[in-house]
Design a protein around this motif. Structure first.
Motif, short mmCIF file in Angstrom:
data_model
loop_
_atom_site.label_atom_id
_atom_site.label_comp_id
_atom_site.label_asym_id
_atom_site.label_seq_id
_atom_site.Cartn_x
_atom_site.Cartn_y
_atom_site.Cartn_z
N ALA A 1 -3.96 -3.82 3.79
CA ALA A 1 -3.77 -5.18 3.30
C ALA A 1 -2.82 -5.23 2.11
O ALA A 1 -1.97 -6.11 2.00
CB ALA A 1 -5.11 -5.79 2.93
N GLY A 2 -2.94 -4.26 1.20
CA GLY A 2 -2.15 -4.28 -0.01
C GLY A 2 -0.76 -3.68 0.13
O GLY A 2 0.17 -4.09 -0.56
N GLU A 3 -0.62 -2.70 1.02
CA GLU A 3 0.65 -1.98 1.14
C GLU A 3 1.30 -2.09 2.52
O GLU A 3 2.50 -1.86 2.65
CB GLU A 3 0.42 -0.49 0.85
N GLY A 4 0.49 -2.40 3.53
CA GLY A 4 0.99 -2.30 4.90
C GLY A 4 1.56 -3.56 5.49
O GLY A 4 2.52 -3.51 6.27
N VAL A 5 0.98 -4.71 5.17
CA VAL A 5 1.43 -5.96 5.79
C VAL A 5 1.76 -7.00 4.73
O VAL A 5 1.27 -6.93 3.60
CB VAL A 5 0.38 -6.53 6.77
#
Length: 256
Positions: A98-102
């Motif tokens: 959630a924080g880094e991927g999308v």
């Protein structure tokens, strides 16, 4: 519980696709390893050991200071300083989806094609929308994303399907190496197996896969070799049928 699946190791004569020498980053203290074509190499350890830093460092995504050298032998004989690893263009499936991927405000298709936009532009610099849409649709189907369509907002997808989109984004560039950190965190059992199958297919097609995980089930299901990190250094290498849950736990804790 151990999985009955035993990954097929790559051929003994397989060539390295990634060479890492004297890697220092965060808690890491001079890590060396090679990743060969078709291999699924696990990196594990206790929290804070440094294993989770490895994929970020080799992909140029570690926020802190990095030292060491990397090489992609199939591309060049030249060694690259680890602090310049981002220039190698190796994709990362990060631990914090959630924080880094999308990007939550973007659609499924936009999240998938974002790092590939330069390749999708015409000579005049204009984005080829049809080509972008076709690429997004192709990879949505290839990795089995369950979505109302490529225009759906990424946050309407389950965590597992969001992870598939992140995986597709990394694979669409057809890299020689795929690095993953905690690849099945927060996904259900069915999606976990689908991700395992997807990763295994990439290795069968010759990609080198680096899997950093604290989940022994991931390591047992996926990896043909595992490097165990303790206090920032590789303390043990386990391969083939020797990769068992007790062996992994003892190596991580230093109680072999």
């Amino acid at each position: 519980m151990e999985t009955a699946h035993r990954p097929t190791p790559p051929p003994g004569s397989a060539d390295p696709v990634l060479e890492v020498r004297d890697l220092w980053a965060g808690p890491l203290r001079g890590v060396d390893f090679d990743l060969v074509r078709g291999e699924r190499l696990g990196i594990t350890g206790l929290v804070g050991s440094g294993h989770e830093v490895v994929p970020y460092a080799v992909c140029g995504a570690h926020a802190g200071r990095v030292n060491g050298r990397l090489r992609l032998p199939e591309r060049s004989e030249r060694w690259t300083e680890a602090r310049e690893a981002h220039g190698l263009g190796l994709p990362l499936v990060p631990a914090d989806r959630a924080g880094e991927g999308v990007i939550g405000d973007f659609s499924v298709g936009e999240n998938l094609t974002l790092p590939l936009l330069d390749r999708l532009r015409s000579r005049s610099g204009r984005l080829r929308r049809r080509r972008e849409s076709a690429l997004a649709q192709e990879w949505i189907q290839r990795v089995g994303v369950r979505t109302a369509g490529r225009g759906a907002r990424i946050t309407t997808l389950s965590g597992g399907n969001q992870q598939k989109v992140v995986m597709a984004r990394c694979l669409a560039g057809r890299p020689p190496v795929l690095a993953l950190c905690e690849p099945t965190a927060g996904v259900d059992i069915a999606t976990r197996q689908q991700l395992y199958d997807l990763i295994e297919r990439q290795a069968e097609e010759g990609m080198g896969v680096l899997v950093s995980s604290s989940d022994t089930q991931d390591l047992l299901a996926l990896c043909t070799r595992v490097l165990v990190v303790r206090d920032g250094r590789i303390a043990r290498e386990i391969s083939g049928r020797d990769i068992t849950e007790p062996a992994l736990v003892h190596a991580m804790e230093g109680t072999e």
